[in-house]
Design an enzyme around this catalytic site. Sequence first.
Site, PDB file in Angstrom:
ATOM      1  N   ASP A  89       0.915  -1.274   0.099  1.00 33.97           N
ATOM      2  CA  ASP A  89       0.005   0.144  -0.023  1.00 33.97           C
ATOM      3  C   ASP A  89       0.797   1.378  -0.030  1.00 33.97           C
ATOM      4  OD1 ASP A  89      -2.476  -1.152  -0.282  1.00 33.97           O
ATOM      5  OD2 ASP A  89      -3.249  -0.823   1.837  1.00 33.97           O
ATOM      6  N   LYS A  92       3.286   1.277  -5.118  1.00 35.14           N
ATOM      7  CA  LYS A  92       3.993   0.793  -5.984  1.00 35.14           C
ATOM      8  C   LYS A  92       3.094   1.025  -7.484  1.00 35.14           C
ATOM      9  CE  LYS A  92       4.300  -2.939  -4.011  1.00 35.14           C
ATOM     10  NZ  LYS A  92       3.734  -2.660  -2.624  1.00 35.14           N
ATOM     11  N   THR A  93       1.997   0.412  -7.171  1.00 31.44           N
ATOM     12  CA  THR A  93       1.150   0.303  -8.602  1.00 31.44           C
ATOM     13  C   THR A  93       0.748   1.580  -8.828  1.00 31.44           C
ATOM     14  OG1 THR A  93       0.165  -2.175  -7.888  1.00 31.44           O
ATOM     15  CG2 THR A  93      -0.800  -0.748  -9.503  1.00 31.44           C
ATOM     16  N   HIS A 137       8.994  -8.417  -5.041  1.00 28.62           N
ATOM     17  CA  HIS A 137       9.333  -9.776  -4.357  1.00 28.62           C
ATOM     18  C   HIS A 137       9.546 -10.865  -5.339  1.00 28.62           C
ATOM     19  CE1 HIS A 137       9.741  -9.228  -0.189  1.00 28.62           C
ATOM     20  NE2 HIS A 137       8.353  -8.374  -0.332  1.00 28.62           N
TER      21      HIS A 137
HETATM   22  P1  GTP Z   1       0.211  -3.469  -2.969  1.00 29.20           P
HETATM   23  O1  GTP Z   1       0.305  -3.860  -4.381  1.00 29.20           O
HETATM   24  O2  GTP Z   1      -1.180  -3.824  -2.267  1.00 29.20           O
HETATM   25  O3  GTP Z   1       1.326  -3.721  -2.333  1.00 29.20           O
HETATM   26  O4  GTP Z   1       0.164  -1.722  -2.766  1.00 29.20           O
HETATM   27  P2  GTP Z   1       0.806  -0.725  -3.834  1.00 29.20           P
HETATM   28  O5  GTP Z   1       2.116  -0.439  -3.247  1.00 29.20           O
HETATM   29  O6  GTP Z   1       0.953  -1.200  -5.080  1.00 29.20           O
HETATM   30  O7  GTP Z   1      -0.012   0.613  -3.405  1.00 29.20           O
HETATM   31  P3  GTP Z   1      -1.232   1.169  -4.520  1.00 29.20           P
HETATM   32  O8  GTP Z   1      -0.736   1.908  -5.698  1.00 29.20           O
HETATM   33  O9  GTP Z   1      -2.288   0.081  -4.621  1.00 29.20           O
HETATM   34  O10 GTP Z   1      -1.718   2.133  -3.397  1.00 29.20           O
HETATM   35  C1  GTP Z   1      -2.351   2.204  -2.278  1.00 29.20           C
HETATM   36  C2  GTP Z   1      -3.242   3.225  -1.784  1.00 29.20           C
HETATM   37  O11 GTP Z   1      -2.345   4.258  -1.724  1.00 29.20           O
HETATM   38  C3  GTP Z   1      -4.320   3.447  -2.766  1.00 29.20           C
HETATM   39  O12 GTP Z   1      -5.591   3.593  -2.189  1.00 29.20           O
HETATM   40  C4  GTP Z   1      -3.952   4.635  -3.414  1.00 29.20           C
HETATM   41  O13 GTP Z   1      -4.716   5.351  -4.411  1.00 29.20           O
HETATM   42  C5  GTP Z   1      -2.989   5.197  -2.574  1.00 29.20           C
HETATM   43  N1  GTP Z   1      -1.957   6.269  -3.039  1.00 29.20           N
HETATM   44  C6  GTP Z   1      -0.845   5.880  -3.853  1.00 29.20           C
HETATM   45  N2  GTP Z   1      -0.104   6.907  -3.926  1.00 29.20           N
HETATM   46  C7  GTP Z   1      -0.500   7.914  -3.518  1.00 29.20           C
HETATM   47  C8  GTP Z   1      -0.199   9.170  -3.214  1.00 29.20           C
HETATM   48  O14 GTP Z   1       0.834   9.336  -3.794  1.00 29.20           O
HETATM   49  N3  GTP Z   1      -0.976  10.111  -2.218  1.00 29.20           N
HETATM   50  C9  GTP Z   1      -1.977   9.580  -1.861  1.00 29.20           C
HETATM   51  N4  GTP Z   1      -2.779  10.484  -1.132  1.00 29.20           N
HETATM   52  N5  GTP Z   1      -2.342   8.217  -2.084  1.00 29.20           N
HETATM   53  C10 GTP Z   1      -1.564   7.467  -2.645  1.00 29.20           C
HETATM   54 MG    MG Z   2       0.179  -2.957  -6.107  1.00 26.12          MG
END
Ligand code: GTP
Ligand code: MG
Length: 370
Positions: A89, A92-93, A137
């Site tokens: 969270d 990354k995505t 990973h």
């Molecule tokens: P996993 O694949 O589950 O490990 O998560 P991830 O690292 O890919 O994170 P993801 O991109 O899914 O983002 C997780 C949450 O953070 C989502 O609700 C996004 O909208 C939020 N988010 C990501 N980047 C930002 C940012 O720059 N600012 C804010 N406010 N929220 C963000």
């Molecule tokens: Mg992700």
Amino acid sequence: PDTITVQELANRMAEKGADLVKALFKMGMMVTVNQTIDQDTAELLVTEFGHEIKRVSEADVDIRHDEDVDAPEALKPRAPVVTIMGHVDHGKTSLLDALRGANVQAGEAGGITQHIGAYQVKAKDGSVITFLDTPGHEAFTEMRARGANVTDIAILVVAADDGIKPQTIESINHAKAAGVPIIVAINKIDKDGANPQRVRERLLEHEIIVEAMGGDVQDVEVSALKKLNLDKLLDAIALQAEIMELKANPDRNAEGTVVEAKLDKGRGPVATILVRRGTLKVGDVFVCGAESGRVRALIDDQGKQVKSAGPSMPVEVLGLGGVPMAGDTLTVVENEARAREVAAYRQEQALKKRTAQAPVSLEGMFSALA
Ligand code: GTP
Ligand code: MG
């Protein structure tokens, strides 16, 4: 049991296929050059022709990449291959999407582009960066375990409001173990409670010393959500790549690594290949892990058919005989006989390995199931 086609045996003995067919006929066997004979018959033929039987070893059959080094003057600059890692969270995505969105036309951004596990982004200065879209990973553990270290640079995403977490530390360790330089992307700086400086400080405990703290690891404050400083991150990657002087020979038979592979209902086995050196072309004959094939089509990360793919370019390859594994190497070879020979040898080796590793005791069986 081992079998070989008459033609392949003839090739290995440097005899004419027709002569072998004749000899077999005298032995009471009616076969053509394309038919297979068993090992005993093959051995009989070999001695009949006055050759020595040589047990084929890996060195004779398999492809030795280490012995095939490119001359320094053949090397040309190539795009860096980047993996994004970090805690759950932390964005990354979102960061991958944002970086990609910066490159894709607004109209196309609605997710039409298919997922191929890797894609390229063009920075403002025209330089190209290849991103691996696999979870950090897997990219590091599985592919590294298979000897495929494709990543040049790791982007460590750390959410500025959440800080260093267990998977952040794991990511750091993976990158260090692989000897891959890190660039820190401090994400979510738009959020209330974001504290980028605290992230920099806490990274010291894990021997990541960013430039602001007097070290040489680049760090960039970004917001994937608000698309802040994405250009700065691309610049940081380009700078790191420049320092590394990444090069490959584009003018040779291609060699690449499987990033993803699947069985597609309509298209058959499909693999996303990251070309490491050489140029992969439609029509090329290849070995890929324990599979062989001929490139029927190449599809880029935009879903467009292309005729060829050079170093650091990810492409979907159609025309595989079966589904290879992530981390497998694709190697273009001179002809189909050679491709089949290597693939058959590898399948045999894999089978032997599985048989050897089969659990013998009841205890072993349970632990194998666990
Ligand atoms: P996993 O694949 O589950 O490990 O998560 P991830 O690292 O890919 O994170 P993801 O991109 O899914 O983002 C997780 C949450 O953070 C989502 O609700 C996004 O909208 C939020 N988010 C990501 N980047 C930002 C940012 O720059 N600012 C804010 N406010 N929220 C963000
Ligand atoms: Mg992700």
